[in-house]
Design a protein around this motif. Structure first.
Motif, PDB file in Angstrom:
ATOM      1  N   THR A 194       0.832  -1.206   0.000  1.00 23.48           N
ATOM      2  CA  THR A 194       0.000   0.000   0.000  1.00 23.48           C
ATOM      3  C   THR A 194       0.864   1.251   0.000  1.00 23.48           C
ATOM      4  O   THR A 194       0.623   2.184  -0.778  1.00 23.48           O
ATOM      5  CB  THR A 194      -0.935   0.011   1.230  1.00 23.48           C
ATOM      6  OG1 THR A 194      -1.805  -1.124   1.149  1.00 23.48           O
ATOM      7  CG2 THR A 194      -1.756   1.288   1.300  1.00 23.48           C
ATOM      8  N   GLU A 195       1.864   1.285   0.849  1.00 24.14           N
ATOM      9  CA  GLU A 195       2.753   2.446   0.901  1.00 24.14           C
ATOM     10  C   GLU A 195       3.509   2.605  -0.411  1.00 24.14           C
ATOM     11  O   GLU A 195       3.631   3.717  -0.938  1.00 24.14           O
ATOM     12  CB  GLU A 195       3.702   2.322   2.089  1.00 24.14           C
ATOM     13  CG  GLU A 195       2.980   2.462   3.414  1.00 24.14           C
ATOM     14  CD  GLU A 195       3.878   2.312   4.625  1.00 24.14           C
ATOM     15  OE1 GLU A 195       5.099   2.069   4.475  1.00 24.14           O
ATOM     16  OE2 GLU A 195       3.354   2.454   5.748  1.00 24.14           O
ATOM     17  N   SER A 196       4.012   1.508  -0.950  1.00 21.63           N
ATOM     18  CA  SER A 196       4.778   1.574  -2.199  1.00 21.63           C
ATOM     19  C   SER A 196       3.937   2.080  -3.362  1.00 21.63           C
ATOM     20  O   SER A 196       4.394   2.902  -4.160  1.00 21.63           O
ATOM     21  CB  SER A 196       5.342   0.199  -2.553  1.00 21.63           C
ATOM     22  OG  SER A 196       6.327  -0.168  -1.630  1.00 21.63           O
ATOM     23  N   VAL A 197       2.703   1.591  -3.466  1.00 22.25           N
ATOM     24  CA  VAL A 197       1.846   1.984  -4.583  1.00 22.25           C
ATOM     25  C   VAL A 197       1.292   3.398  -4.373  1.00 22.25           C
ATOM     26  O   VAL A 197       1.205   4.183  -5.321  1.00 22.25           O
ATOM     27  CB  VAL A 197       0.723   0.941  -4.797  1.00 22.25           C
ATOM     28  CG1 VAL A 197      -0.272   1.400  -5.839  1.00 22.25           C
ATOM     29  CG2 VAL A 197       1.343  -0.403  -5.193  1.00 22.25           C
ATOM     30  N   THR A 198       0.946   3.740  -3.147  1.00 18.81           N
ATOM     31  CA  THR A 198       0.437   5.090  -2.861  1.00 18.81           C
ATOM     32  C   THR A 198       1.500   6.137  -3.154  1.00 18.81           C
ATOM     33  O   THR A 198       1.204   7.211  -3.672  1.00 18.81           O
ATOM     34  CB  THR A 198      -0.054   5.175  -1.403  1.00 18.81           C
ATOM     35  OG1 THR A 198      -1.151   4.263  -1.247  1.00 18.81           O
ATOM     36  CG2 THR A 198      -0.511   6.574  -1.043  1.00 18.81           C
ATOM     37  N   LEU A 199       2.735   5.816  -2.847  1.00 18.22           N
ATOM     38  CA  LEU A 199       3.853   6.753  -3.048  1.00 18.22           C
ATOM     39  C   LEU A 199       4.674   6.368  -4.284  1.00 18.22           C
ATOM     40  O   LEU A 199       5.884   6.570  -4.326  1.00 18.22           O
ATOM     41  CB  LEU A 199       4.741   6.761  -1.796  1.00 18.22           C
ATOM     42  CG  LEU A 199       4.043   7.174  -0.503  1.00 18.22           C
ATOM     43  CD1 LEU A 199       4.923   6.896   0.711  1.00 18.22           C
ATOM     44  CD2 LEU A 199       3.652   8.645  -0.566  1.00 18.22           C
ATOM     45  N   VAL A 200       4.029   5.846  -5.299  1.00 19.60           N
ATOM     46  CA  VAL A 200       4.708   5.254  -6.452  1.00 19.60           C
ATOM     47  C   VAL A 200       5.661   6.219  -7.155  1.00 19.60           C
ATOM     48  O   VAL A 200       6.695   5.792  -7.686  1.00 19.60           O
ATOM     49  CB  VAL A 200       3.686   4.629  -7.431  1.00 19.60           C
ATOM     50  CG1 VAL A 200       2.903   5.693  -8.180  1.00 19.60           C
ATOM     51  CG2 VAL A 200       4.363   3.641  -8.365  1.00 19.60           C
TER      52      VAL A 200
END
Length: 153
Positions: free
Chosen positions: A93-99
């Motif tokens: 979630t963090e990786s994709v949200t802050l892609v």
């Protein structure tokens, strides 16, 4: 802060389309508590007060502990409160949200792929994209949390 627009009615067809994706995800096989945890974490990152309030309340109604919700923003240091599957979902979630910053690193993908089959990981990624779209609408148009009397109804 006053709401800038009643985008829910101004763009009713678009919001209905997002609702269709939400409905698909609710039937995808991913557990509702996991989806709401992902929705809450992305909303924390984005600073969406409306969605933080909504998904925290949903999680509490589903039986999540206050401790789990309070420690969500520090989940990496509170790993005893989160399952391995939840931790993989939160990292993804963090990786994709802050892609734009993370470029979805291989390590986070591998951790998620170890916990979710191909369909579930695609659905999880779709859920992350959906909540990011909802967050952007609510933030852009200054939709704040429900008033306490409406939120408990």
């Amino acid at each position: 802060m006053p709401q800038r627009s009643t985008y829910q009615s101004s763009a009713a067809d678009g919001m209905k389309a997002l609702g269709g994706v939400h409905l698909y995800l609710s039937r995808s096989g991913l557990p509702k508590p996991l989806l709401d945890l992902v929705y809450l974490r992305a909303s924390q990152i984005n600073g969406c007060s409306y969605c933080i309030d909504l998904h925290a309340r949903d999680l509490l109604k589903q039986g999540a502990s206050a401790q789990k919700l309070l420690l969500l923003s520090a989940w990496r240091e509170a790993d005893a409160c989160f399952t391995e599957r939840e931790r993989a979902a939160l990292a993804w979630t963090e990786s994709v949200t802050l892609v734009a910053d993370t470029h979805a690193p291989d390590g986070d993908y591998a951790a998620a792929a170890a916990q979710f089959d191909e369909k579930a990981l695609a659905d999880l990624t779709l859920a992350i994209g959906l909540i990011n779209a909802y967050n952007r609408m609510a933030i852009a148009f200054r939709r704040g949390p429900e008033s306490p009397d409406r939120a408990t109804a």
